[in-house]
Design a protein around this motif. Structure first.
Motif, PDB file in Angstrom:
ATOM      1  N   ASP A   1     -20.135 -24.564 -23.211  1.00  0.00           N
ATOM      2  CA  ASP A   1     -19.595 -23.285 -23.686  1.00  0.00           C
ATOM      3  C   ASP A   1     -18.455 -23.501 -24.673  1.00  0.00           C
ATOM      4  O   ASP A   1     -18.393 -22.850 -25.713  1.00  0.00           O
TER       5      ASP A   1
ATOM      6  N   SER B   1     -18.601 -22.492 -28.603  1.00  0.00           N
ATOM      7  CA  SER B   1     -17.701 -21.435 -29.060  1.00  0.00           C
ATOM      8  C   SER B   1     -16.896 -21.874 -30.281  1.00  0.00           C
ATOM      9  O   SER B   1     -16.358 -21.053 -31.008  1.00  0.00           O
TER      10      SER B   1
ATOM     11  N   GLU C   1     -26.432 -16.302 -32.422  1.00  0.00           N
ATOM     12  CA  GLU C   1     -26.148 -14.890 -32.692  1.00  0.00           C
ATOM     13  C   GLU C   1     -24.708 -14.713 -33.172  1.00  0.00           C
ATOM     14  O   GLU C   1     -24.445 -13.962 -34.111  1.00  0.00           O
ATOM     15  N   ARG C   2     -23.766 -15.405 -32.551  1.00  0.00           N
ATOM     16  CA  ARG C   2     -22.355 -15.312 -32.952  1.00  0.00           C
ATOM     17  C   ARG C   2     -22.168 -15.806 -34.384  1.00  0.00           C
ATOM     18  O   ARG C   2     -21.436 -15.207 -35.171  1.00  0.00           O
TER      19      ARG C   2
ATOM     20  N   PHE D   1     -29.873 -20.037 -23.223  1.00  0.00           N
ATOM     21  CA  PHE D   1     -29.114 -18.820 -23.510  1.00  0.00           C
ATOM     22  C   PHE D   1     -27.775 -19.118 -24.186  1.00  0.00           C
ATOM     23  O   PHE D   1     -27.314 -18.324 -25.003  1.00  0.00           O
ATOM     24  N   GLN D   2     -27.152 -20.252 -23.872  1.00  0.00           N
ATOM     25  CA  GLN D   2     -25.880 -20.595 -24.502  1.00  0.00           C
ATOM     26  C   GLN D   2     -26.052 -20.830 -26.004  1.00  0.00           C
ATOM     27  O   GLN D   2     -25.262 -20.336 -26.803  1.00  0.00           O
TER      28      GLN D   2
ATOM     29  N   PHE E   1     -31.803 -15.057 -27.405  1.00  0.00           N
ATOM     30  CA  PHE E   1     -30.749 -14.048 -27.348  1.00  0.00           C
ATOM     31  C   PHE E   1     -31.426 -12.683 -27.336  1.00  0.00           C
ATOM     32  O   PHE E   1     -32.276 -12.399 -28.168  1.00  0.00           O
ATOM     33  N   SER E   2     -31.058 -11.843 -26.388  1.00  0.00           N
ATOM     34  CA  SER E   2     -31.628 -10.498 -26.237  1.00  0.00           C
ATOM     35  C   SER E   2     -33.152 -10.517 -26.233  1.00  0.00           C
ATOM     36  O   SER E   2     -33.795  -9.693 -26.869  1.00  0.00           O
TER      37      SER E   2
ATOM     38  N   TRP F   1     -31.932 -15.499 -38.828  1.00  0.00           N
ATOM     39  CA  TRP F   1     -30.737 -15.430 -37.993  1.00  0.00           C
ATOM     40  C   TRP F   1     -29.605 -16.284 -38.533  1.00  0.00           C
ATOM     41  O   TRP F   1     -28.447 -16.012 -38.258  1.00  0.00           O
TER      42      TRP F   1
ATOM     43  N   GLY G   1     -28.613 -19.761 -27.810  1.00  0.00           N
ATOM     44  CA  GLY G   1     -29.029 -18.476 -28.370  1.00  0.00           C
ATOM     45  C   GLY G   1     -27.838 -17.587 -28.680  1.00  0.00           C
ATOM     46  O   GLY G   1     -27.756 -16.977 -29.756  1.00  0.00           O
ATOM     47  N   SER G   2     -26.876 -17.536 -27.771  1.00  0.00           N
ATOM     48  CA  SER G   2     -25.662 -16.740 -27.993  1.00  0.00           C
ATOM     49  C   SER G   2     -24.834 -17.301 -29.148  1.00  0.00           C
ATOM     50  O   SER G   2     -24.276 -16.540 -29.944  1.00  0.00           O
ATOM     51  N   ALA G   3     -24.747 -18.620 -29.240  1.00  0.00           N
ATOM     52  CA  ALA G   3     -23.996 -19.250 -30.330  1.00  0.00           C
ATOM     53  C   ALA G   3     -24.634 -18.939 -31.682  1.00  0.00           C
ATOM     54  O   ALA G   3     -23.931 -18.659 -32.664  1.00  0.00           O
TER      55      ALA G   3
END
Length: 170
Positions: free
Chosen positions: A6, A10, A147-148, A140-141, A107-108, A43, A143-145
């Motif tokens: 994470d 981040s 998206e961010r 998911f981690q 992501f989503s 993306w 995927g979130s990165a």
């Protein structure tokens, strides 16, 4: 390890940061070799045309043709697929890249990309329970990165557009 993942993700502001992180994680901590890292180009770079962009590949295969051939399969992958449990098309993709698994970045509910990876040695079932837990989290981690990063780039582009002086024609 999940907290470390994470923290590193981040701090990623470019797609190359994610690739470097994934290469290090797979090679040094998991002792697995990544064969290819691919993301949905809409993306990351908002390119038109190619649906997937290869960020890293350890081979000289004809990349775009290969990705196009398997594209419909990518969108159906909702969890890590290992060689023995994969569809015939995914097995073919894995075979072409000497890989034993494919881990999607989600992501989503949308697959934003994936990583192909090789196992430890020649045993097709060379993954342990710890690997499975890490793969589940990474799905998911990462995927979130991704998206961010997309949102970060959109905000930067908006700020650049706002700060540009408007040109008037005489």
């Amino acid at each position: 390890l999940s907290l470390e993942i994470d923290e590193k993700l981040s701090q990623s502001y470019e797609s190359k940061d994610i690739v470097t992180f994934l290469q290090n994680l797979f090679q040094k901590q998991l002792q697995l070799s990544p064969s290819m890292v691919v993301v949905d180009s809409n993306w990351i770079d908002q390119e038109q045309g190619a649906n997937y962009q290869i960020l890293y590949s350890d081979s000289d295969m004809s990349k775009k043709k290969t990705l196009k051939k398997y594209q419909s399969e990518f969108e159906t992958i909702k969890q890590t697929n290992f060689y023995d449990a994969s569809s015939n098309k995914i097995k073919e993709l894995l075979d072409n890249n000497s890989s034993r698994g494919i881990l999607p970045f989600i992501f989503s509910g949308k697959v934003l990309g994936f990583i192909l990876f090789q196992g430890r040695g020649t045993n097709k079932s060379s993954f342990n329970e710890s690997d499975h837990l890490i793969f589940d989290n990474l799905t998911f981690q990462v995927g979130s990165a991704i998206e961010r990063i997309k949102i970060y780039k959109e905000v930067l582009l908006s700020l650049i557009h706002i700060s540009e002086p408007t040109r008037r024609t005489p």
